[in-house]
Write an enzyme that holds these catalytic residues in place. Structure first.
Site, PDB file in Angstrom:
ATOM      1  N   CYS A   1      34.545  42.332  36.928  1.00 24.25           N
ATOM      2  CA  CYS A   1      34.753  40.629  37.066  1.00 24.25           C
ATOM      3  C   CYS A   1      34.223  40.179  38.286  1.00 24.25           C
ATOM      4  O   CYS A   1      33.598  40.994  39.058  1.00 24.25           O
ATOM      5  CB  CYS A   1      36.313  40.673  37.145  1.00 24.25           C
ATOM      6  SG  CYS A   1      36.918  41.529  35.772  1.00 24.25           S
TER       7      CYS A   1
ATOM      8  N   GLY B   1      31.599  37.634  34.363  1.00 23.58           N
ATOM      9  CA  GLY B   1      32.605  37.564  33.320  1.00 23.58           C
ATOM     10  C   GLY B   1      32.660  36.258  32.644  1.00 23.58           C
ATOM     11  O   GLY B   1      32.711  35.252  33.295  1.00 23.58           O
TER      12      GLY B   1
ATOM     13  N   ASN C   1      38.489  43.633  40.567  1.00 28.54           N
ATOM     14  CA  ASN C   1      37.190  43.827  40.076  1.00 28.54           C
ATOM     15  C   ASN C   1      37.181  45.407  40.167  1.00 28.54           C
ATOM     16  O   ASN C   1      37.052  45.799  41.303  1.00 28.54           O
ATOM     17  CB  ASN C   1      36.087  43.266  40.674  1.00 28.54           C
ATOM     18  CG  ASN C   1      34.601  43.617  40.463  1.00 28.54           C
ATOM     19  OD1 ASN C   1      33.539  43.605  41.204  1.00 28.54           O
ATOM     20  ND2 ASN C   1      34.374  44.107  39.120  1.00 28.54           N
ATOM     21  N   GLY C   2      37.042  45.811  38.950  1.00 24.34           N
ATOM     22  CA  GLY C   2      37.105  47.513  38.900  1.00 24.34           C
ATOM     23  C   GLY C   2      37.782  48.019  37.729  1.00 24.34           C
ATOM     24  O   GLY C   2      38.111  47.230  37.104  1.00 24.34           O
TER      25      GLY C   2
ATOM     26  N   TYR D   1      21.228  45.772  37.267  1.00 22.25           N
ATOM     27  CA  TYR D   1      21.529  44.630  36.329  1.00 22.25           C
ATOM     28  C   TYR D   1      22.229  43.626  36.876  1.00 22.25           C
ATOM     29  O   TYR D   1      22.339  42.321  36.462  1.00 22.25           O
ATOM     30  CB  TYR D   1      21.756  45.286  34.904  1.00 22.25           C
ATOM     31  CG  TYR D   1      22.357  44.537  33.810  1.00 22.25           C
ATOM     32  CD1 TYR D   1      21.379  43.653  32.912  1.00 22.25           C
ATOM     33  CD2 TYR D   1      23.649  44.041  33.619  1.00 22.25           C
ATOM     34  CE1 TYR D   1      22.101  43.007  31.870  1.00 22.25           C
ATOM     35  CE2 TYR D   1      24.147  43.162  32.823  1.00 22.25           C
ATOM     36  CZ  TYR D   1      23.192  42.563  31.752  1.00 22.25           C
ATOM     37  OH  TYR D   1      23.847  41.502  30.904  1.00 22.25           O
TER      38      TYR D   1
END
Length: 482
Positions: A12, A38, A112-113, A255
């Site tokens: 995210c 996201g 985030n994670g 990426y």
């Protein structure tokens, strides 16, 4: 019906700001800049005189929010989140930030994670009477904070952090504070910025660029930052410190991050260009042009062209109104999406020997379709070059390659079999040593588990559903055998 995967895994984007009259507007822009992190859902919590107000929805940032709505979200503090999930729980209740009222006041959290002990903790908490409103692992942190026998928000947070394991960058907000947290190994990026007198937190620095904020520094692994009316306060609890190593996610550079962001101390575009240069040294080929797969393959293709001396040509054009096929949560949607995502410049490509440079191949579906279309367009030879090693192992820390039998390099016995499956004339992956040699930080500070099978943090037993056999291999790592 689209096939759904079975376990919550988050990747995210976060944003938070303290001390600005247009906090919600700036948070909207901060999320817009990080939309690539996201695309399923997003949300903003604003703080008006200590009262937290939330709006969230399923969809893109500019679909969920509008001018009238943002005008009503007053206050000088706000937190936002864009969400990507690979589970069947892509519903509004799991959109973040999560806003929860409990005995210590109102708190919102954006995460985030991915926590590797989430199932174990959830089972324990439910057995002790906790009632969960979502299926995300982020909610666990708030439940743990509520259990801490202290009225101090800081001490409650430390209590919770001592009990979770995995990858987490957090942006949180209480009635009077903005909070930033990064896990001890630093898997996920989190940066600190300044806009006038206002402080900002974001997953990527491109969010600061959009709102005109100045990048100050990264939040350090194991660091907790509190921002309130008295300024910024930073501390690093001893139990959250790891002396020997970190585990920065290398795939951010390959990426996921935007090329104009600063991640782990380096500009992403510059790193990807070095990947391409090294790839050209490792896998040279006689060809007429280098063709990047837009957009994430462009920087590496630029490096490959520079090092090889082969001209760079835009032979593949991307439709930017189609979301990333990689982050579509279902395989059926991904296969459909690739057909409308790219268009070929047939007059440029016809009769040419081309080097197609892409950032990665995960499942191989989109690459196979793309190669087939190139051959139909009259390309004489297709030589594929990938700017990272072959993905063979799942990620427990928040990226959507979680089943080993879905990874093309794991399904086939050799890279020659992968080459034949893709239908290319030659195939070359950047070596692990070559990739790590392009990075600024010491190589042991990066997590490369998706390529090596060596995991910095052991996953809970419940993750055996991913068809993995895990065993300790020393130094706090695990070796994955598929």
């Amino acid at each position: 019906m689209l096939k759904k995967t079975c376990n919550p895994r988050e990747y995210c984007g976060l944003f938070g700001i303290f001390g600005h009259a247009h906090a919600s507007w700036l948070t909207y822009l901060g999320l817009y800049a990080q939309q690539h992190r996201g695309q399923e859902a997003c949300g903003i919590v604003s703080n008006y005189r200590g009262q937290l107000n939330i709006h969230k929805g399923v969809g893109l940032v500019n679909d969920v929010f509008n001018e009238a709505l943002l005008s009503r979200m007053k206050g000088e503090m706000a937190v936002g989140h864009v969400r990507y999930s690979t589970t069947g729980s892509s519903v509004l209740k799991n959109a973040q930030p999560l806003l929860i009222d409990f005995s210590k006041g109102s708190v919102c959290i954006a995460h985030n994670g991915n926590l590797v002990n989430s199932l174990e903790l959830r089972k324990y908490l439910e057995g002790s009477g906790s009632i969960f409103q979502t299926t995300t692992d982020s909610e666990l942190i708030i439940h743990l904070m509520a259990r801490a026998k202290t009225n101090s928000l800081k001490d409650s947070l430390i209590y919770a952090l001592r009990r979770i394991r995995g990858a987490y960058s957090l942006v949180m907000m209480s009635s009077d504070s903005l909070i930033g947290v990064r896990d001890p190994l630093g898997f996920r990026p989190l940066s600190l910025g300044k806009l006038g007198k206002a402080w900002c937190l974001a997953s990527e620095t491109c969010a600061f660029d959009l709102i005109g904020a100045k990048f100050v520094r990264e939040v350090m692994p194991g660091e907790i930052i509190f921002i309130d009316q008295n300024g910024l306060h930073s501390f690093s609890p001893r139990e959250l410190q790891v002396k020997k190593r970190h585990a920065f996610c290398t795939f951010e550079h390959v990426y996921f991050a935007r090329p104009d962001s600063m991640v782990f101390g380096e500009t992403v575009h510059a790193v990807r260009r070095k990947f391409g240069e090294q790839l050209a040294r490792e896998f040279p080929v006689d060809a007429d042009m280098v063709v990047p797969v837009p957009d994430s393959g462009y920087s590496a293709a630029l490096g490959y062209a520079k090092e090889s001396g082969i001209p760079l040509e835009m032979g593949i054009i991307r439709n930017h109104y189609v979301g990333r096929t990689f982050i579509q949560p279902a395989q059926d949607a991904r296969e459909l999406g690739v057909r409308v995502k790219f268009n070929l410049l047939k007059d440029v490509l016809k009769g040419k020997r081309i080097v197609v440079v892409d950032d990665s191949i995960v499942r191989g579906t989109t690459s196979k379709i793309r190669v087939r279309n190139l051959i139909r367009a009259g390309v004489k030879e297709v030589h594929m070059r990938i700017s990272c090693p072959a993905h063979r192992y799942p990620c427990f820390y928040g990226i959507d390659f979680h089943r080993s039998n879905e990874l093309i390099a794991n399904r086939y016995e050799s890279l020659e079999h992968v080459r034949k499956y893709l239908g290319v004339d030659s195939l070359g992956y950047l070596s692990l040593e070559g990739m790590l040699g392009c990075l600024k930080n010491p190589r042991h500070d990066y997590c490369n588990a998706c390529w090596t099978g060596k995991y910095p943090i052991k996953a809970e037993k419940s993750h055996s559903k991913f068809s993995l056999e895990l065993r300790c291999c020393g130094q706090g790592e695990i070796q994955c055998k598929v």
